[in-house]
Design an enzyme around this catalytic site. Structure first.
Site, PDB file in Angstrom:
ATOM      1  N   GLU A  53       4.926  26.410 -27.350  1.00 45.41           N
ATOM      2  CA  GLU A  53       5.406  27.250 -28.685  1.00 45.41           C
ATOM      3  C   GLU A  53       5.363  28.795 -28.373  1.00 45.41           C
ATOM      4  O   GLU A  53       6.180  29.530 -28.847  1.00 45.41           O
ATOM      5  CB  GLU A  53       4.851  26.849 -29.881  1.00 45.41           C
ATOM      6  CG  GLU A  53       5.275  25.574 -30.300  1.00 45.41           C
ATOM      7  CD  GLU A  53       4.018  24.539 -30.885  1.00 45.41           C
ATOM      8  OE1 GLU A  53       3.062  25.199 -31.332  1.00 45.41           O
ATOM      9  OE2 GLU A  53       4.419  23.414 -30.908  1.00 45.41           O
ATOM     10  N   HIS A  81       0.746  27.719 -24.298  1.00 50.19           N
ATOM     11  CA  HIS A  81       1.450  26.614 -25.052  1.00 50.19           C
ATOM     12  C   HIS A  81       2.743  26.941 -25.196  1.00 50.19           C
ATOM     13  O   HIS A  81       3.283  27.995 -25.195  1.00 50.19           O
ATOM     14  CB  HIS A  81       0.653  26.655 -26.411  1.00 50.19           C
ATOM     15  CG  HIS A  81       1.059  25.433 -27.100  1.00 50.19           C
ATOM     16  ND1 HIS A  81       2.212  25.356 -27.749  1.00 50.19           N
ATOM     17  CD2 HIS A  81       0.472  24.444 -27.516  1.00 50.19           C
ATOM     18  CE1 HIS A  81       2.385  24.106 -28.462  1.00 50.19           C
ATOM     19  NE2 HIS A  81       1.102  23.478 -28.089  1.00 50.19           N
TER      20      HIS A  81
END
Ligand code: PGA
Length: 249
Positions: A96, A94
């Site tokens: 993030e 991901h």
């Protein structure tokens, strides 16, 4: 036929009580569907969530895992720990994780291999940043993310991989890639996989779009031929919205 998938990434939201409540609401709100519906609560609530949804078709998946089997990795979670609570799917890469926790392609390649070794299924995220798109480098960036993390795999491994194209500039910003931009990139990804592996693998792999998918734009994005579903952040935290997105598929 590729699987249609709608997955909700809850990120660092919802405590245990809120988790149970949202799951209850989701089980009531989500319509009958042929699509796979997944939710990824935070680690501490995974075991409870698995129990809560056991009589529904919803799948509970993890947001991340470590590559090692076990050992001195404070704060980390292994594949075996997930499997022990009946979780066999994990989100990896991901943006993030890449941006805030320094996860690079080399680390992700290790995580991918570790998950596959345990027969886990992977939702592998990738996507360019705004500067990449502005400078016209978005295809190159995406190609190298895929090559660096996934192109040493065997053909058979692809049965366990779902891809999620998430342009970083569209995540949590309210700005969505247009359906045409999503389609263009998804088609490019399929061509990249055809070139690196073969057409059959490229045709079979589900490619999700993620980045500000909402009830109001889901249907148009999902209508594109190479978009097989969505990875949903903010809208996955509201049962009504997530259900509407599932309905859109
Ligand atoms: P968003 O997040 O839907 O809130 O943009 C998507 C994601 O990070 O997977």
């Amino acid at each position: 036929m590729r699987s249609k998938i709608v997955a909700g990434n809850w990120k660092m939201n919802k405590n245990i009580k809120e988790t149970n409540q949202l799951l209850e609401e989701l089980m009531k709100a989500i319509p009958e569907t042929d699509a796979e519906v997944m939710v990824a609560p935070t680690f501490v609530n995974l075991a409870t969530a698995v129990t809560a949804v056991k009589d529904s078709s919803m799948q509970v998946i993890a947001q991340n895992m470590h590559f090692a089997e076990s050992g001195a990795y404070t704060g980390e979670i292994s594949a075996d720990m997930l499997l022990a609570i009946n979780i066999d799917t994990v989100i990896l890469g991901h943006s993030e994780r890449r941006a805030y926790f320094g996860e690079d392609d080399a680390l992700l390649a290790k995580k991918v291999v570790a998950a596959l070794d345990k027969n886990m299924r992977i939702v592998f995220c990738f996507g360019e940043e705004l500067e990449d798109r502005k400078s016209g480098n978005h295809f190159k960036v995406v190609e190298s993310q895929l090559k660096n993390a996934l192109f040493a795999l065997s053909n058979a491994s692809w049965d366990s991989i779902v891809l999620a194209y998430e342009p970083v500039w569209a995540i949590g910003t309210g700005e969505t890639a247009s359906p045409e931009q999503a389609q263009e990139m998804h088609a490019f990804v399929r061509t990249t996989i055809t070139n690196g592996f073969n057409q059959d693998i490229a045709d079979k792999v589900s490619i999700l779009y993620g980045g500000s998918v909402k009830p109001g734009n889901a249907q148009e994005i999902f209508s594109k031929p190479d978009v097989d579903g969505g990875l949903i952040g903010g809208a996955a935290l509201v049962a009504e919205d997530f259900a509407a997105i599932v309905k859109a598929i």
